[in-house]
Motif scaffolding. Structure first.
Motif, PDB file in Angstrom:
ATOM      1  N   ALA A 182      -7.367  -2.983   3.987  1.00  0.00           N
ATOM      2  CA  ALA A 182      -6.599  -2.573   5.291  1.00  0.00           C
ATOM      3  C   ALA A 182      -5.763  -3.750   5.898  1.00  0.00           C
ATOM      4  O   ALA A 182      -4.802  -3.368   6.505  1.00  0.00           O
ATOM      5  CB  ALA A 182      -7.856  -1.894   6.155  1.00  0.00           C
ATOM      6  N   GLY A 183      -6.447  -4.878   6.026  1.00  0.00           N
ATOM      7  CA  GLY A 183      -5.863  -5.985   6.659  1.00  0.00           C
ATOM      8  C   GLY A 183      -4.458  -6.295   6.215  1.00  0.00           C
ATOM      9  O   GLY A 183      -3.410  -6.273   6.908  1.00  0.00           O
ATOM     10  N   GLU A 184      -4.441  -6.451   4.753  1.00  0.00           N
ATOM     11  CA  GLU A 184      -3.091  -6.779   4.018  1.00  0.00           C
ATOM     12  C   GLU A 184      -2.124  -5.443   4.294  1.00  0.00           C
ATOM     13  O   GLU A 184      -1.057  -5.754   4.676  1.00  0.00           O
ATOM     14  CB  GLU A 184      -3.243  -6.447   2.749  1.00  0.00           C
ATOM     15  CG  GLU A 184      -3.511  -7.754   1.730  1.00  0.00           C
ATOM     16  CD  GLU A 184      -4.041  -7.294   0.681  1.00  0.00           C
ATOM     17  OE1 GLU A 184      -3.223  -6.911  -0.177  1.00  0.00           O
ATOM     18  OE2 GLU A 184      -5.202  -7.659   0.148  1.00  0.00           O
ATOM     19  N   ASN A 185      -2.614  -4.284   4.236  1.00  0.00           N
ATOM     20  CA  ASN A 185      -1.517  -3.228   4.375  1.00  0.00           C
ATOM     21  C   ASN A 185      -1.041  -3.104   5.880  1.00  0.00           C
ATOM     22  O   ASN A 185       0.021  -2.713   6.042  1.00  0.00           O
ATOM     23  CB  ASN A 185      -2.284  -1.787   4.185  1.00  0.00           C
ATOM     24  CG  ASN A 185      -3.190  -1.677   2.757  1.00  0.00           C
ATOM     25  OD1 ASN A 185      -4.047  -1.077   2.591  1.00  0.00           O
ATOM     26  ND2 ASN A 185      -2.488  -2.256   1.889  1.00  0.00           N
ATOM     27  N   ALA A 186      -2.050  -3.326   6.699  1.00  0.00           N
ATOM     28  CA  ALA A 186      -1.529  -3.369   8.266  1.00  0.00           C
ATOM     29  C   ALA A 186      -0.573  -4.205   8.598  1.00  0.00           C
ATOM     30  O   ALA A 186       0.677  -4.058   9.069  1.00  0.00           O
ATOM     31  CB  ALA A 186      -2.679  -3.350   9.074  1.00  0.00           C
ATOM     32  N   LYS A 187      -0.848  -5.336   7.904  1.00  0.00           N
ATOM     33  CA  LYS A 187       0.021  -6.564   8.359  1.00  0.00           C
ATOM     34  C   LYS A 187       1.628  -6.243   7.514  1.00  0.00           C
ATOM     35  O   LYS A 187       2.462  -6.532   8.359  1.00  0.00           O
ATOM     36  CB  LYS A 187      -0.416  -7.924   7.564  1.00  0.00           C
ATOM     37  CG  LYS A 187       0.266  -8.858   8.086  1.00  0.00           C
ATOM     38  CD  LYS A 187      -0.406 -10.240   7.762  1.00  0.00           C
ATOM     39  CE  LYS A 187       0.362 -11.489   8.250  1.00  0.00           C
ATOM     40  NZ  LYS A 187      -0.202 -12.819   8.009  1.00  0.00           N
TER      41      LYS A 187
END
Ligand code: SF4
Ligand code: SF4
Length: 630
Positions: free
Chosen positions: A371-376
């Motif tokens: 999620a973190g990577e995708n959101a960034k």
């Protein structure tokens, strides 16, 4: 002197008109134009009497042809259509709940998702009979997630959440055989029953429609709400703003649209990332502004005070401002029209879920694990798009109202304590609200929910009904796009108390609340079921005896029918402003508006004249009061 005044429907419409002019300049399509193309609608579909569930058909019922090729009559066809409609809605909410349960399974102290409300998790665990003593909170979260996921397909028994209802209600459910078993099973059974050559008896189809609805409201939606609170925090009152004027001309505007807070929460986090803000500034923007559309907007408004740009029929307007760098969507209620529309502007239309893939979009798969990577990546794409804005197309209507939102059941009970202290009630219960209702300070309560629908002048029914109800000392609790209509008009500004009757005004002042309370997104209608159950338990009355009704004046989706069914099944009379497409069958109309009352002590009322709908709601509330002798 207060400068407060509501924004009018005419002002909403003038803003839309101005945006459509921009659209016309760039050759954009619009829902307004598409409605014209689709009108008049097919009368067989409107009456629910066309069938295409096998290839002997399609069949439609006329005077000359009273039966389909298999022999099914209008009642069977309308009934099957209604049940399939419900199953679609129940599946949608329940799958949303499932995603949340899966996200709960990924929580870890240093991961993308954490347990933000450990007390709530422990409370639910105890409710489910799970040992909590000495257990690590993350181990408990994983255990609860697995138990919740089993609710979707367990082979025996009924839904765990049903125990939250008062005993009388549970007895009714048992007797009527509408207790939902496994969540997915009720949807599956509905699809089985409606296959060619299975059920064509309206009574049986309506019964399963209630059960499938229950598997949503007392199953999938409740999982969605409760475990979202565990991960993202249980809402409490927070100030925010609403309407298109929340978009900012000098900042990167990121719009989150759809339903699942796992995505929107993460986007909000990365929009606050100093690295992203520095990037935005290096490209000439003053910052990053996140705002929402539809239910995902309700989720992040309730928990973070993120402003609400608009509801369902505003989704194209957001792009038409010319100032939307990215509209990031997950699932449900997303117009496929956003793809071609975004191509007329610089806007990036970013789809993220394999469940909702659309042409003309950038697909960036969002996963709880990454999620973190995708959101960034998504936020970065939006920020970098700021430089592509076409200044000559930018116009943000200057309409905006203040709103206080965040009224979960927990928050409402806390606010009620403020009234309790002046009346000597015990704290932490709904008794102060019951006392206000019993004494007549408040006449009753309405749960207003649901969508926009071009069949109704957008938002007018929501807003006019709310104004009428609060003037009559009826408190309104809201969710979904109804809540956003209220916020955009200004009804969630605490100063709107001046529009209330004397009794409700006094309650608003004492409890420090606006007269209409935002309880969240569409899955959060499960909060309303918990509130109704708590009121019944605290008052010693049955839910159906409470002067409480439900209303969906501008509903449009299958989800709304599923909701209506579980609200009625819970014993709450429900008022609809749009026909549920069963008018072609007198038997289906009977079962929904009268017959089900014998099973669950509540039924539907359909009234397309909004003024009359308001009168009918008030009359029903007064009838319930009279029956109680209050
Ligand atoms: S199931 Fe019956 S009514 Fe429906 S399409 Fe087939 S033949 Fe026609
Ligand atoms: S209220 Fe209706 S339109 Fe709005 S998000 Fe919910 S289902 Fe969609």
């Amino acid at each position: 002197m207060s400068t407060f005044r509501l924004t009018t429907i005419e002002e909403f419409e003038a803003a839309t008109q101005r945006l459509l002019e921009t659209g016309a300049k760039v050759g954009a399509d619009s829902w307004q134009a598409r409605v014209k193309n689709q009108t008049p609608h097919c009368k067989f579909g409107e009456g629910g009497i066309c069938c295409r569930i096998c290839t002997m058909g399609p069949c439609r019922i006329t005077k000359k042809a009273p039966r389909g090729i298999c022999g099914c009559d209008a009642h069977g066809i309308a009934g099957r259509n209604f049940l399939r409609f419900t199953a679609g809605g129940a599946a949608t909410h329940s799958d949303h709940g499932r995603e949340i349960c899966h996200t709960l399974h990924t929580v870890s102290p240093d991961g993308n998702y954490k347990v933000k409300d450990p007390e709530k998790l422990i409370r639910i665990a105890k409710e489910w009979g799970v040992e909590t003593e000495g257990k690590d909170i993350y181990d408990l979260a994983h255990e609860m997630s697995e138990l919740a996921l089993l609710e979707y397909g367990k082979p025996f028994g009924v839904q765990r959440w049903l125990t939250r209802a008062p005993e009388h209600t549970r007895e009714l459910w048992k007797k009527a055989e509408i207790e939902p078993r496994a969540i997915d099973r009720e949807v599956s059974t509905a699809m089985h029953m409606t296959h060619m050559g299975c059920s064509s008896k309206p009574e049986a189809l309506v019964r399963q429609a209630l059960r499938a609805g229950m598997s949503d409201g007392w199953g999938g939606s409740m999982c969605g709400t409760e475990f979202s609170d565990v991960m993202f925090g249980t809402p409490k009152p927070v100030d925010t703003e609403a309407n298109l004027g929340v978009m900012k001309e000098d900042e990167v505007n990121i719009i989150v649209h759809g339903h699942d807070p796992s995505l929107s929460e993460m986007i909000c986090e990365y929009a606050e990332d100093p690295e992203m803000i520095a990037l935005a500034k290096s490209l000439g923007a003053k910052g990053i502004n996140v705002a929402g559309v539809c239910c995902t907007s309700n989720e992040v408004a309730m928990r973070r005070g993120i402003p609400m740009a608009g509801n369902f029929l505003q989704q194209e307007n957001v792009v038409l401002t010319g100032a939307c760098e990215a509209i990031i969507v997950d699932v449900q209620c997303i117009f496929p029209a956003l793809g071609p529309l975004s191509k007329c502007f610089h806007t990036k239309f970013i789809t993220t879920s394999p469940i909702a893939q659309m042409p003309d979009s950038d697909f960036i798969r969002f996963n709880a694990e990454t999620a973190g990577e995708n959101a960034k990546q998504i936020v970065k794409l939006a920020v970098e798009n700021f430089v592509n804005r076409k200044q000559e197309l930018v116009h943000i209507p200057q309409l905006k109202q203040k709103a206080t939102v965040g009224y979960s059941v927990e928050a409402i009970i806390k606010q009620l304590d403020k009234v309790a202290s002046s009346q000597g009630d015990e704290l932490g219960t709904t008794k102060p609200l019951i006392n206000c209702i019993t004494s007549g300070v408040l006449r009753g309560a309405v749960a207003m929910v649901g969508c926009n629908n071009p069949r109704v002048r957008p938002d007018s029914a929501h807003i006019e009904l709310m104004k009428k109800l609060i003037k009559n000392d009826i408190i309104v609790v809201l969710s979904g796009c109804s809540a956003q209509a209220a916020a955009r008009a200004g009804l969630m500004d605490k100063r709107a108390k001046d529009l209330c009757g004397d009794g409700l005004k006094r309650v608003c002042e004492l409890a420090d609340i606006p007269p209409v309370l935002h309880m969240g997104s569409c899955v959060d209608i499960s909060r309303m079921m918990v509130l109704a159950s708590t009121l019944a338990k605290d008052s010693g009355l049955n839910i159906s005896q409470l002067p409480l009704v439900g209303c969906a004046p501008e509903w449009m989706s299958e989800k709304a029918v599923s909701i209506g069914n579980y609200v009625v099944a819970t014993g709450i009379d429900t008022f609809l402003g749009v026909d549920p497409q069963v008018s072609g069958s007198s038997e289906m109309t009977y079962w929904l508006t009268e017959g089900v009352r014998d099973w669950v002590e509540a039924a539907y009322t359909v009234e397309k004249d909004i003024d009359k709908l308001g009168d009918a709601i008030i009359a029903r509330i007064e009838e319930k009061r009279a029956a109680l002798g209050i």
